[in-house]
Design a protein around this motif. Structure first.
Motif, PDB file in Angstrom:
ATOM      1  N   LYS A   1       6.230  23.976  12.191  1.00 45.95           N
ATOM      2  CA  LYS A   1       6.475  24.620  13.490  1.00 45.95           C
ATOM      3  C   LYS A   1       6.438  23.643  14.664  1.00 45.95           C
ATOM      4  CE  LYS A   1       4.741  29.069  11.862  1.00 45.95           C
ATOM      5  NZ  LYS A   1       3.769  30.187  12.068  1.00 45.95           N
ATOM      6  N   GLY A   2       7.077  22.515  14.488  1.00 46.53           N
ATOM      7  CA  GLY A   2       7.177  21.548  15.567  1.00 46.53           C
ATOM      8  C   GLY A   2       6.123  20.467  15.573  1.00 46.53           C
TER       9      GLY A   2
ATOM     10  N   PRO B   1      19.487  11.803  18.177  1.00 41.20           N
ATOM     11  CA  PRO B   1      18.974  13.027  17.548  1.00 41.20           C
ATOM     12  C   PRO B   1      18.202  13.916  18.522  1.00 41.20           C
ATOM     13  CG  PRO B   1      17.661  11.134  16.888  1.00 41.20           C
ATOM     14  CD  PRO B   1      18.849  10.589  17.613  1.00 41.20           C
ATOM     15  N   LYS B   2      18.465  15.218  18.439  1.00 42.76           N
ATOM     16  CA  LYS B   2      17.715  16.167  19.260  1.00 42.76           C
ATOM     17  C   LYS B   2      16.888  17.123  18.409  1.00 42.76           C
ATOM     18  CE  LYS B   2      21.194  19.857  19.922  1.00 42.76           C
ATOM     19  NZ  LYS B   2      21.887  20.666  20.963  1.00 42.76           N
ATOM     20  N   TYR B   3      17.133  17.149  17.096  1.00 44.10           N
ATOM     21  CA  TYR B   3      16.375  18.031  16.209  1.00 44.10           C
ATOM     22  C   TYR B   3      15.318  17.274  15.400  1.00 44.10           C
ATOM     23  CZ  TYR B   3      20.022  21.498  17.176  1.00 44.10           C
ATOM     24  OH  TYR B   3      20.882  22.370  17.791  1.00 44.10           O
ATOM     25  N   LEU B   4      15.754  16.299  14.619  1.00 49.33           N
ATOM     26  CA  LEU B   4      14.837  15.545  13.758  1.00 49.33           C
ATOM     27  C   LEU B   4      14.322  14.333  14.529  1.00 49.33           C
ATOM     28  CD1 LEU B   4      13.424  15.095  11.099  1.00 49.33           C
ATOM     29  CD2 LEU B   4      15.510  14.043  10.199  1.00 49.33           C
ATOM     30  N   ILE B   5      13.061  14.422  14.949  1.00 45.55           N
ATOM     31  CA  ILE B   5      12.480  13.420  15.829  1.00 45.55           C
ATOM     32  C   ILE B   5      11.475  12.559  15.065  1.00 45.55           C
ATOM     33  CG2 ILE B   5      11.279  13.015  17.996  1.00 45.55           C
ATOM     34  CD1 ILE B   5      13.986  14.474  18.254  1.00 45.55           C
TER      35      ILE B   5
ATOM     36  N   GLU C   1       8.345  10.084  15.181  1.00 51.09           N
ATOM     37  CA  GLU C   1       7.211   9.670  16.005  1.00 51.09           C
ATOM     38  C   GLU C   1       6.711   8.347  15.450  1.00 51.09           C
ATOM     39  OE1 GLU C   1       6.446  10.972  18.699  1.00 51.09           O
ATOM     40  OE2 GLU C   1       7.363  12.959  18.620  1.00 51.09           O
ATOM     41  N   GLN C   2       6.932   7.271  16.205  1.00 48.84           N
ATOM     42  CA  GLN C   2       6.667   5.916  15.735  1.00 48.84           C
ATOM     43  C   GLN C   2       5.292   5.769  15.108  1.00 48.84           C
ATOM     44  OE1 GLN C   2       9.057   3.594  15.847  1.00 48.84           O
ATOM     45  NE2 GLN C   2       7.765   2.118  14.774  1.00 48.84           N
ATOM     46  N   GLY C   3       5.269   5.310  13.865  1.00 47.24           N
ATOM     47  CA  GLY C   3       4.020   5.036  13.163  1.00 47.24           C
ATOM     48  C   GLY C   3       3.293   6.265  12.652  1.00 47.24           C
ATOM     49  N   LEU C   4       3.816   7.453  12.930  1.00 46.98           N
ATOM     50  CA  LEU C   4       3.118   8.678  12.534  1.00 46.98           C
ATOM     51  C   LEU C   4       3.887   9.477  11.475  1.00 46.98           C
ATOM     52  CD1 LEU C   4       1.935   9.920  16.062  1.00 46.98           C
ATOM     53  CD2 LEU C   4       0.592   8.703  14.314  1.00 46.98           C
ATOM     54  N   GLY C   5       5.108   9.856  11.813  1.00 49.25           N
ATOM     55  CA  GLY C   5       5.869  10.691  10.897  1.00 49.25           C
ATOM     56  C   GLY C   5       7.062  11.301  11.597  1.00 49.25           C
ATOM     57  N   TYR C   6       7.411  12.522  11.213  1.00 45.82           N
ATOM     58  CA  TYR C   6       8.561  13.209  11.792  1.00 45.82           C
ATOM     59  C   TYR C   6       8.170  14.620  12.215  1.00 45.82           C
ATOM     60  CZ  TYR C   6      11.538   9.533   9.832  1.00 45.82           C
ATOM     61  OH  TYR C   6      12.126   8.327   9.538  1.00 45.82           O
ATOM     62  N   ARG C   7       8.925  15.147  13.170  1.00 42.88           N
ATOM     63  CA  ARG C   7       8.761  16.541  13.571  1.00 42.88           C
ATOM     64  C   ARG C   7      10.138  17.132  13.822  1.00 42.88           C
ATOM     65  NH1 ARG C   7       9.403  17.280  19.132  1.00 42.88           N
ATOM     66  NH2 ARG C   7       9.415  15.343  20.352  1.00 42.88           N
ATOM     67  N   LEU C   8      10.199  18.444  13.768  1.00 41.96           N
ATOM     68  CA  LEU C   8      11.446  19.149  14.019  1.00 41.96           C
ATOM     69  C   LEU C   8      11.354  19.765  15.407  1.00 41.96           C
ATOM     70  CD1 LEU C   8      14.012  19.532  12.346  1.00 41.96           C
ATOM     71  CD2 LEU C   8      13.131  21.754  11.624  1.00 41.96           C
ATOM     72  N   ASN C   9      12.249  19.368  16.276  1.00 43.70           N
ATOM     73  CA  ASN C   9      12.254  19.870  17.662  1.00 43.70           C
ATOM     74  C   ASN C   9      12.886  21.264  17.670  1.00 43.70           C
ATOM     75  OD1 ASN C   9      12.238  20.241  20.406  1.00 43.70           O
ATOM     76  ND2 ASN C   9      13.966  18.865  20.796  1.00 43.70           N
ATOM     77  N   MET C  10      12.065  22.279  17.490  1.00 40.87           N
ATOM     78  CA  MET C  10      12.552  23.648  17.400  1.00 40.87           C
ATOM     79  C   MET C  10      12.785  24.256  18.782  1.00 40.87           C
ATOM     80  SD  MET C  10      10.089  24.787  14.227  1.00 40.87           S
ATOM     81  CE  MET C  10      11.061  26.180  13.660  1.00 40.87           C
ATOM     82  N   ALA C  11      12.472  23.490  19.837  1.00 41.75           N
ATOM     83  CA  ALA C  11      12.702  23.956  21.192  1.00 41.75           C
ATOM     84  C   ALA C  11      13.938  23.296  21.807  1.00 41.75           C
ATOM     85  CB  ALA C  11      11.473  23.662  22.062  1.00 41.75           C
ATOM     86  N   ALA C  12      14.735  22.666  20.950  1.00 38.75           N
ATOM     87  CA  ALA C  12      15.937  21.993  21.452  1.00 38.75           C
ATOM     88  C   ALA C  12      16.840  22.991  22.159  1.00 38.75           C
ATOM     89  CB  ALA C  12      16.680  21.337  20.285  1.00 38.75           C
ATOM     90  N   GLU C  13      17.445  22.547  23.255  1.00 39.86           N
ATOM     91  CA  GLU C  13      18.325  23.421  24.018  1.00 39.86           C
ATOM     92  C   GLU C  13      19.755  23.299  23.528  1.00 39.86           C
ATOM     93  OE1 GLU C  13      17.880  22.350  28.084  1.00 39.86           O
ATOM     94  OE2 GLU C  13      15.791  23.017  28.222  1.00 39.86           O
ATOM     95  N   ASP C  14      20.525  24.369  23.752  1.00 46.66           N
ATOM     96  CA  ASP C  14      21.932  24.346  23.361  1.00 46.66           C
ATOM     97  C   ASP C  14      22.671  23.278  24.152  1.00 46.66           C
ATOM     98  OD1 ASP C  14      21.368  26.423  21.748  1.00 46.66           O
ATOM     99  OD2 ASP C  14      22.173  27.978  23.071  1.00 46.66           O
TER     100      ASP C  14
END
Length: 232
Positions: A170-171, A213-217, A219-232
């Motif tokens: 969930k983000g 990329p606006k969805y699959l972000i 995070e340097q040195g940490l991992g990935y997150r999904l930007n579920m608040a991306a705007e159209d």
């Protein structure tokens, strides 16, 4: 795009049975790829996506149980064993190594087709949890497809699993280690570099512009997150 749930890898070295099964599966609406050796099957699994694997244990170059072990290191595709080996020990070992079902030869075609339908059936209660939608991106986990700005694209098993794990978060950021273990399994040979390549593949399918990329972000040195608040 092929219909969801219809891609089968048939691994069988007996020529006559191979042709009969292939004809039966094609007539039933399945897109069937054949392999007569274990190595040919592994090559196909590395380059293509399948919904079900039908596997004979008596292959000329390797024991089918060893192929199950190798396949399970990187894939969750249902494996249905088709074998003349009827001993309880053979069945137990094949299932313990990761096979989903075991059909003894000779078998009725109707029963085999029914077992294939069971293998591709979504889990009970999957329902609404099988989809995610935000902005111009829609993910159908059951059918393993994404729809981006109206364009439908097929996902591989690993691409789908990466998106599933990130959607469930969930983000929140999911660590490199968590992603690698979820996608390739614990104790596998995959590492952060494999994950980066996979992320690049996913971006090519879900991002309107994979270079920005606006969805699959990441995070340097940490991992990935999904930007579920991306705007159209």
């Amino acid at each position: 795009m092929q219909d969801a749930g219809n891609r089968i890898l048939l691994v069988e070295d007996e020529e006559q049975l191979l042709r009969v099964l292939e004809s039966t599966l094609v007539a039933a609406g399945y897109d069937t790829t054949t392999a007569r050796t274990g190595q040919a099957a592994l090559k196909a699994l590395r380059t293509e996506f399948f919904d079900v694997i039908l596997l004979d244990l008596g292959l000329p170059d390797m024991d089918g149980k060893d192929l199950i072990t190798v396949a399970r290191a990187s894939s969750r595709t249902p494996i249905l064993v088709l074998s003349a080996r009827a001993s309880e020990g053979e069945k137990i070992e094949a299932l313990d190594r990761g096979a989903n079902d075991y059909v003894s030869k000779p078998f009725a075609v109707g029963e085999l087709l029914a077992r294939i339908r069971v293998a591709v059936r979504p889990p009970f209660g999957a329902g609404a949890a099988g989809n995610a939608k935000f902005a111009d991106l829609e993910i159908d986990f059951h059918n393993r497809i994404v729809i981006v700005e109206g364009v439908t694209k097929r996902l591989t098993m690993r691409e789908s699993e990466m998106l599933r794990v990130l959607t469930a978060a969930k983000g929140a950021v999911v660590s490199h280690r968590q992603l690698v273990e979820s996608i390739w399994g614990k104790g596998g040979e995959a590492d952060v570099m494999h994950l980066r390549v996979l992320a690049w593949q996913v971006r090519r399918k879900i991002e309107p512009d994979s270079a920005r990329p606006k969805y699959l972000i990441a995070e340097q040195g940490l991992g990935y997150r999904l930007n579920m608040a991306a705007e159209d």
